[in-house]
Design an enzyme around this catalytic site. Structure first.
Site, PDB file in Angstrom:
ATOM      1  N   LYS A  22     -18.091  18.451 -41.736  1.00 23.07           N
ATOM      2  CA  LYS A  22     -19.335  18.269 -42.495  1.00 23.07           C
ATOM      3  C   LYS A  22     -20.116  19.574 -42.574  1.00 23.07           C
ATOM      4  O   LYS A  22     -20.583  19.980 -43.638  1.00 23.07           O
ATOM      5  CB  LYS A  22     -20.209  17.193 -41.838  1.00 23.07           C
ATOM      6  CG  LYS A  22     -21.581  17.031 -42.487  1.00 23.07           C
ATOM      7  CD  LYS A  22     -22.447  16.044 -41.743  1.00 23.07           C
ATOM      8  CE  LYS A  22     -23.160  16.648 -40.573  1.00 23.07           C
ATOM      9  NZ  LYS A  22     -24.361  17.440 -40.980  1.00 23.07           N
ATOM     10  N   ASN A  23     -20.252  20.243 -41.431  1.00 25.37           N
ATOM     11  CA  ASN A  23     -21.076  21.450 -41.388  1.00 25.37           C
ATOM     12  C   ASN A  23     -20.453  22.622 -42.136  1.00 25.37           C
ATOM     13  O   ASN A  23     -21.156  23.572 -42.484  1.00 25.37           O
ATOM     14  CB  ASN A  23     -21.358  21.837 -39.935  1.00 25.37           C
ATOM     15  CG  ASN A  23     -22.265  20.847 -39.236  1.00 25.37           C
ATOM     16  OD1 ASN A  23     -22.985  20.094 -39.887  1.00 25.37           O
ATOM     17  ND2 ASN A  23     -22.232  20.822 -37.922  1.00 25.37           N
ATOM     18  N   CYS A 117     -37.374  17.243 -38.005  1.00 26.05           N
ATOM     19  CA  CYS A 117     -36.223  16.426 -37.655  1.00 26.05           C
ATOM     20  C   CYS A 117     -36.450  15.845 -36.270  1.00 26.05           C
ATOM     21  O   CYS A 117     -37.169  16.437 -35.455  1.00 26.05           O
ATOM     22  CB  CYS A 117     -34.958  17.288 -37.672  1.00 26.05           C
ATOM     23  SG  CYS A 117     -33.453  16.439 -37.190  1.00 26.05           S
ATOM     24  N   ARG A 122     -37.057  22.706 -36.933  1.00 29.68           N
ATOM     25  CA  ARG A 122     -36.094  23.770 -37.218  1.00 29.68           C
ATOM     26  C   ARG A 122     -36.625  24.575 -38.397  1.00 29.68           C
ATOM     27  O   ARG A 122     -36.329  24.275 -39.554  1.00 29.68           O
ATOM     28  CB  ARG A 122     -34.720  23.162 -37.528  1.00 29.68           C
ATOM     29  CG  ARG A 122     -34.120  22.463 -36.320  1.00 29.68           C
ATOM     30  CD  ARG A 122     -32.738  21.947 -36.597  1.00 29.68           C
ATOM     31  NE  ARG A 122     -32.762  20.702 -37.348  1.00 29.68           N
ATOM     32  CZ  ARG A 122     -31.686  20.096 -37.825  1.00 29.68           C
ATOM     33  NH1 ARG A 122     -30.500  20.615 -37.642  1.00 29.68           N
ATOM     34  NH2 ARG A 122     -31.785  18.974 -38.476  1.00 29.68           N
ATOM     35  N   ASP A 311     -24.179  20.309 -30.883  1.00 28.22           N
ATOM     36  CA  ASP A 311     -23.796  19.061 -31.530  1.00 28.22           C
ATOM     37  C   ASP A 311     -22.872  18.196 -30.676  1.00 28.22           C
ATOM     38  O   ASP A 311     -22.557  17.060 -31.050  1.00 28.22           O
ATOM     39  CB  ASP A 311     -23.119  19.343 -32.882  1.00 28.22           C
ATOM     40  CG  ASP A 311     -24.122  19.649 -33.978  1.00 28.22           C
ATOM     41  OD1 ASP A 311     -25.332  19.528 -33.726  1.00 28.22           O
ATOM     42  OD2 ASP A 311     -23.695  20.003 -35.096  1.00 28.22           O
ATOM     43  N   ARG A 403     -23.624   9.728 -41.537  1.00 28.16           N
ATOM     44  CA  ARG A 403     -23.877  11.061 -42.068  1.00 28.16           C
ATOM     45  C   ARG A 403     -22.790  12.037 -41.665  1.00 28.16           C
ATOM     46  O   ARG A 403     -22.539  13.016 -42.365  1.00 28.16           O
ATOM     47  CB  ARG A 403     -25.226  11.593 -41.570  1.00 28.16           C
ATOM     48  CG  ARG A 403     -26.449  10.886 -42.112  1.00 28.16           C
ATOM     49  CD  ARG A 403     -27.711  11.532 -41.546  1.00 28.16           C
ATOM     50  NE  ARG A 403     -27.604  12.991 -41.621  1.00 28.16           N
ATOM     51  CZ  ARG A 403     -27.905  13.810 -40.613  1.00 28.16           C
ATOM     52  NH1 ARG A 403     -28.333  13.331 -39.466  1.00 28.16           N
ATOM     53  NH2 ARG A 403     -27.780  15.115 -40.764  1.00 28.16           N
TER      54      ARG A 403
END
Length: 423
Positions: A22-23, A117, A122, A311, A403
């Site tokens: 995803k990233n 968030c 951030r 993460d 997500r």
């Protein structure tokens, strides 16, 4: 609204494939705005975050076609719109990754500020700092970050992108995707070195960009006039792979992750070995199996790559909840990223938070309970905790997990878990 209902106490074992990252997919998709012609991206995961960015690209004048083989075709047809609106950007903070490509190619950008968030504030000051150094005039207008490039165009320069908590991944990708169209030479010092940044840079080189120092904290970019569409495959998701390996640890299981990059998981692998897990790495596989002895406690600190990834902090904390002893988890990237702590406490964990550190006293086992996911990685931690816990666990607010994980319940059930999705 959906929830995951997990019948716990099951040992995870077998093989599971990691999907596309995803990233990595998000900045690579945004970079398609830079190209003339059609770009074909393979191994693009089917995630809600990805679908939001595809919707933004359509708004920005792109033809976007999602194929059955997880490939996506993107072609820029209309460059007149430079606005990424609030309705879509507010759903996903990483949407700000279109800022750099819009400035580089269209010389103007109007992108809604992404806001805060639950894992902590951030800021995007490094984005603004780097893009301003290239010559973009940055202003804030009614919640939108507006960038205008002067008639002379972007100009190469030297830019330092270090911040209070290390390098910024999205800041690096935004400056990089603008700098490829800047006149002359741009040097980015303290650039993020994460594999996702490397993947973007390698795709840009395929498109015709001139970038030296890929994978290092010093990137040198020679500006070019045009970039062309290419074919590119997104790297495997190291965080998804690490989540399944943490699942092997917490359930005392034996899991082999396929279609992965073991070299992207060296820090996580080292922590697993310190916990007593046995690891076997192949070219594209990584196996973690439990030696039938209690997990050992460890000291874990999150750092920028190649350090331990933030993460994976929540997932590994969950596994350490059943280690035989006291572990210390320190969060150096997002000091407030501990929303999973009160939920793990509901499951019988013994945790004490002090500032950016959590002391974990291992317990013999966790117990099932209703818990609520607060963010993407916290939700993954609660799911693997539920797989190990005695009794039934209900994980609510699972839109967070969708997500970043494609059908996580199906993949874990393939390893022997007992998970069902309930409306």
């Amino acid at each position: 609204m959906e929830k995951l209902v997990i019948e716990g106490g099951k040992r995870l074992q077998g093989r599971v494939a990691a999907g596309g990252s995803k990233n990595a997919a998000l900045p690579v998709l945004a970079a398609c705005l830079l190209a003339e012609g059609t770009t074909v991206l393979r191994n693009v995961p089917r995630l809600s975050d990805v679908e939001i960015l595809l919707a933004i690209l359509r708004e920005l004048g792109c033809r976007v076609e999602r194929r059955a083989d997880d490939a996506v075709e993107i072609e820029v047809l209309d460059e007149s719109n430079c606005t990424a609106g609030y309705d879509l950007v507010s759903k996903m903070r990483a949407s700000v990754c279109v800022l750099g490509p819009l400035i580089g190619r269209r010389r103007r950008a109007r992108v809604s500020m992404p806001g805060g968030c639950v894992i902590g504030v951030r800021p995007i000051d490094l984005h603004e700092k780097g893009l301003s150094a290239l010559g973009a005039r940055m202003t804030l207008e009614r919640g939108y970050l507006v960038a205008e490039v002067p008639a002379a165009g972007l100009q190469g320069t030297e830019i330092f992108l270090g911040g209070a908590f290390g390098s910024s991944v999205t800041g690096t990708t935004n400056v990089l995707t603008a700098a490829v169209y800047a006149a002359g030479t741009t040097v980015i010092e303290s650039a993020a070195c994460e594999p996702e940044v490397v993947d973007l840079a390698e795709m840009l080189v395929k498109m015709g960009a001139k970038i030296d120092g890929i994978g290092s904290p010093r990137l040198t970019i020679q500006g070019v006039r045009t970039l062309k569409g290419v074919e590119h495959s997104v790297i495997p998701d190291r965080i998804e792979a690490g989540t399944y390996l943490a699942g092997a640890a917490i359930t005392r299981g034996d899991v082999t992750v396929t279609d992965c990059r073991p070299d992207h998981l060296r820090a996580a692998s080292q922590i697993l070995r310190e916990m007593g897990m046995i690891l076997e790495a192949g070219k594209t596989t990584l196996r973690a199996h439990h030696p039938e002895t209690p997990l050992k406690p460890v000291d874990l600190t999150t750092l920028v790559y190649p350090g331990f990834p933030t993460d994976l902090q929540a997932q590994f904390m969950a596994a350490l909840c059943v280690a035989d002893g006291i572990s210390v988890v320190t969060e150096k990237i997002y000091p407030d990223r501990f929303m999973h702590v009160p939920e793990l406490l509901r499951m019988g964990a013994e945790l004490r938070k002090t500032g950016s550190t959590v002391v974990v006293h291992g317990v013999p086992h966790l117990v099932g309970a209703p818990v609520r996911a607060s963010d993407l990685r916290a939700s993954a931690a609660l799911v693997i905790a539920g797989c190990a816990a005695w009794g039934e666990t209900e994980v609510h607010e699972i839109h967070h997990i969708d997500r970043g994980y494609d059908r996580i319940e199906a993949k874990l059930n393939g390893l022997g878990a007992g998970i069902r999705r309930v409306k």
